[in-house]
Design a protein around this motif. Structure first.
Motif, PDB file in Angstrom:
ATOM      1  N   PHE A   1       0.831  -1.192   0.000  1.00  0.00           N
ATOM      2  CA  PHE A   1       0.000   0.000   0.000  1.00  0.00           C
ATOM      3  C   PHE A   1       0.876   1.256   0.000  1.00  0.00           C
ATOM      4  O   PHE A   1       1.821   1.372   0.788  1.00  0.00           O
TER       5      PHE A   1
ATOM      6  N   ASN B   1      -4.373   8.160   4.380  1.00  0.00           N
ATOM      7  CA  ASN B   1      -3.562   7.075   4.911  1.00  0.00           C
ATOM      8  C   ASN B   1      -2.321   6.949   4.042  1.00  0.00           C
ATOM      9  O   ASN B   1      -2.363   7.274   2.846  1.00  0.00           O
TER      10      ASN B   1
ATOM     11  N   THR C   1     -11.978   1.987   4.050  1.00  0.00           N
ATOM     12  CA  THR C   1     -12.053   1.589   5.451  1.00  0.00           C
ATOM     13  C   THR C   1     -13.503   1.476   5.923  1.00  0.00           C
ATOM     14  O   THR C   1     -13.772   0.891   6.956  1.00  0.00           O
TER      15      THR C   1
ATOM     16  N   GLU D   1     -16.337  -1.444  -1.694  1.00  0.00           N
ATOM     17  CA  GLU D   1     -15.566  -2.274  -2.607  1.00  0.00           C
ATOM     18  C   GLU D   1     -14.576  -1.418  -3.386  1.00  0.00           C
ATOM     19  O   GLU D   1     -14.884  -0.292  -3.778  1.00  0.00           O
TER      20      GLU D   1
ATOM     21  N   PHE E   1      -9.945  -2.008  -9.234  1.00  0.00           N
ATOM     22  CA  PHE E   1      -8.567  -1.746  -9.618  1.00  0.00           C
ATOM     23  C   PHE E   1      -8.448  -1.347 -11.085  1.00  0.00           C
ATOM     24  O   PHE E   1      -9.187  -1.839 -11.949  1.00  0.00           O
TER      25      PHE E   1
ATOM     26  N   HIS F   1      -9.923  -9.421   2.181  1.00  0.00           N
ATOM     27  CA  HIS F   1     -10.248  -9.396   0.759  1.00  0.00           C
ATOM     28  C   HIS F   1      -9.589 -10.565   0.050  1.00  0.00           C
ATOM     29  O   HIS F   1      -8.454 -10.936   0.386  1.00  0.00           O
TER      30      HIS F   1
ATOM     31  N   LEU G   1      -8.460 -11.357  -3.860  1.00  0.00           N
ATOM     32  CA  LEU G   1      -8.265 -10.704  -5.150  1.00  0.00           C
ATOM     33  C   LEU G   1      -7.773 -11.733  -6.154  1.00  0.00           C
ATOM     34  O   LEU G   1      -7.118 -12.720  -5.791  1.00  0.00           O
TER      35      LEU G   1
ATOM     36  N   GLN H   1      -5.613 -11.984  -9.819  1.00  0.00           N
ATOM     37  CA  GLN H   1      -4.768 -11.240 -10.759  1.00  0.00           C
ATOM     38  C   GLN H   1      -4.372 -12.150 -11.910  1.00  0.00           C
ATOM     39  O   GLN H   1      -3.726 -13.171 -11.721  1.00  0.00           O
TER      40      GLN H   1
ATOM     41  N   ILE I   1      -6.163  -6.604 -11.670  1.00  0.00           N
ATOM     42  CA  ILE I   1      -6.647  -7.206 -10.428  1.00  0.00           C
ATOM     43  C   ILE I   1      -8.152  -7.028 -10.336  1.00  0.00           C
ATOM     44  O   ILE I   1      -8.681  -5.939 -10.601  1.00  0.00           O
TER      45      ILE I   1
ATOM     46  N   SER J   1     -11.352  -7.674  -7.616  1.00  0.00           N
ATOM     47  CA  SER J   1     -11.728  -7.987  -6.252  1.00  0.00           C
ATOM     48  C   SER J   1     -12.813  -9.050  -6.287  1.00  0.00           C
ATOM     49  O   SER J   1     -13.859  -8.865  -6.910  1.00  0.00           O
TER      50      SER J   1
ATOM     51  N   MET K   1     -15.056  -9.471  -0.274  1.00  0.00           N
ATOM     52  CA  MET K   1     -14.674  -8.719   0.907  1.00  0.00           C
ATOM     53  C   MET K   1     -15.478  -9.306   2.058  1.00  0.00           C
ATOM     54  O   MET K   1     -16.701  -9.360   1.993  1.00  0.00           O
TER      55      MET K   1
ATOM     56  N   ILE L   1      -4.823 -13.526  -4.362  1.00  0.00           N
ATOM     57  CA  ILE L   1      -4.152 -12.763  -3.307  1.00  0.00           C
ATOM     58  C   ILE L   1      -5.134 -12.482  -2.184  1.00  0.00           C
ATOM     59  O   ILE L   1      -6.264 -12.036  -2.424  1.00  0.00           O
TER      60      ILE L   1
ATOM     61  N   ARG M   1      -7.345  -5.754   6.096  1.00  0.00           N
ATOM     62  CA  ARG M   1      -7.317  -4.361   6.546  1.00  0.00           C
ATOM     63  C   ARG M   1      -7.204  -4.399   8.054  1.00  0.00           C
ATOM     64  O   ARG M   1      -8.132  -4.807   8.743  1.00  0.00           O
TER      65      ARG M   1
ATOM     66  N   ALA N   1      -4.292  -0.258  11.480  1.00  0.00           N
ATOM     67  CA  ALA N   1      -3.943   1.044  10.911  1.00  0.00           C
ATOM     68  C   ALA N   1      -4.777   1.343   9.681  1.00  0.00           C
ATOM     69  O   ALA N   1      -4.549   2.348   9.006  1.00  0.00           O
ATOM     70  N   GLN N   2      -5.726   0.478   9.396  1.00  0.00           N
ATOM     71  CA  GLN N   2      -6.643   0.643   8.268  1.00  0.00           C
ATOM     72  C   GLN N   2      -5.952   0.633   6.922  1.00  0.00           C
ATOM     73  O   GLN N   2      -6.487   1.133   5.947  1.00  0.00           O
ATOM     74  N   LYS N   3      -4.739   0.052   6.881  1.00  0.00           N
ATOM     75  CA  LYS N   3      -4.064  -0.093   5.600  1.00  0.00           C
ATOM     76  C   LYS N   3      -4.222  -1.537   5.143  1.00  0.00           C
ATOM     77  O   LYS N   3      -4.230  -2.452   5.966  1.00  0.00           O
ATOM     78  N   LEU N   4      -4.310  -1.728   3.833  1.00  0.00           N
ATOM     79  CA  LEU N   4      -4.380  -3.085   3.310  1.00  0.00           C
ATOM     80  C   LEU N   4      -2.992  -3.720   3.347  1.00  0.00           C
ATOM     81  O   LEU N   4      -2.026  -3.131   2.874  1.00  0.00           O
TER      82      LEU N   4
ATOM     83  N   PHE O   1      -1.036  -7.265   2.212  1.00  0.00           N
ATOM     84  CA  PHE O   1      -1.274  -8.334   1.244  1.00  0.00           C
ATOM     85  C   PHE O   1      -0.445  -9.577   1.546  1.00  0.00           C
ATOM     86  O   PHE O   1       0.687  -9.493   2.032  1.00  0.00           O
TER      87      PHE O   1
ATOM     88  N   GLN P   1       1.446 -13.001  -0.168  1.00  0.00           N
ATOM     89  CA  GLN P   1       2.337 -13.106  -1.322  1.00  0.00           C
ATOM     90  C   GLN P   1       1.649 -13.701  -2.550  1.00  0.00           C
ATOM     91  O   GLN P   1       2.209 -13.689  -3.640  1.00  0.00           O
TER      92      GLN P   1
END
Lengths: 115, 108
Positions: free
Chosen positions: A45, A56, A99, A103, A106, B33, B35, B37, B43, B45, B48, B86, B90, B93-96, B98, B100
């Motif tokens: 990210f 973020n 957050t 959805e 990409f 999530h 995903l 690819q 990618i 989705s 979720m 993949i 989340r 820290a509310q970041k995604l 991933f 490998q």
């Protein structure tokens, strides 16, 4: 509806140069997130923008920056390019902040090669 | 240790087989999530999840919050299912973050 578009799709730059990548979200989407994908580190990210504000940020050096415009289009900039910046850069858009469980959709990505 | 671990890393199967890809994570999450690819990088989705199970066509995703584990199942696999799958979570820290990825190849 058109999907997320990214320009350019392919880019070759030299070490030390800077680059700007563009992302146009799906119409009506207000959030744009950026990701970097490399063979070694996988997907990581970079940052998230919502309503023109960075909400973020990932663990990337200050050479990586971005912005979002009032029409929700977003750009990311990488200054002083390094060989390790070679990657696929993906953006994703969503109606609201991801957050909040919206959805994400990409784009096709921009493949950056630094020589 | 990575926050998100997927297994297997590579999976080759015959058309029609039932496929399971696993994802384990070590942090508290608000959502997970799955995903897909394809070669070329695009990618999509797939799911979720924050609890339970979801189904879309031949794809099923489950999550066990207590065990910090999720699975993606593909029934009646087809060569067009060949892709990298993949898992992403989340976290606090509310970041995604991933995994490998799992490279799936379905042979006709």
């Amino acid at each position: 509806k058109a999907g997320v578009t990214q320009t350019p799709r392919y880019l070759i730059k030299t070490r030390g140069q800077q680059v700007t990548l563009s992302c146009s979200p799906i119409s009506g989407h207000r959030s744009v997130s950026w990701y970097q994908q490399t063979p070694g580190q996988g997907l990581q990210f970079l940052f998230e923008y919502f309503s023109e504000t960075q909400r973020n940020k990932g663990n990337f050096p200050g050479r990586f920056s971005g912005r979002q415009f009032s029409n929700s289009r977003s750009e990311m900039n990488v200054s002083t390019l390094e060989l390790g910046d070679s990657a696929l850069y993906l953006c994703a858009s969503s109606l609201g902040r991801p957050t909040s469980s919206y959805e994400q959709y990409f784009g096709p990505g921009t493949r950056l090669t630094v020589t | 240790k990575n926050e998100v671990e997927q297994s297997p890393q590579n999976l080759t199967a015959q058309e029609g087989e039932f496929i399971t890809i696993n994802c384990s994570y070590s942090v508290g999450i608000s959502a997970l999530h799955w995903l897909q690819q394809h070669p070329g990088g695009g990618i999509v989705s797939l799911f979720m999840l924050s609890s339970g199970k979801k189904k879309h066509g031949r794809l099923i995703a489950t999550i066990n919050i207590q065990e910090k584990h999720s699975s993606l199942h593909i029934t009646a696999s087809h060569p067009r299912d060949s892709a990298v799958y993949i898992c992403a979570v989340r976290g606090g820290a509310q970041k995604l973050v991933f995994g490998q990825g799992t490279r799936l190849t379905i042979n006709p």
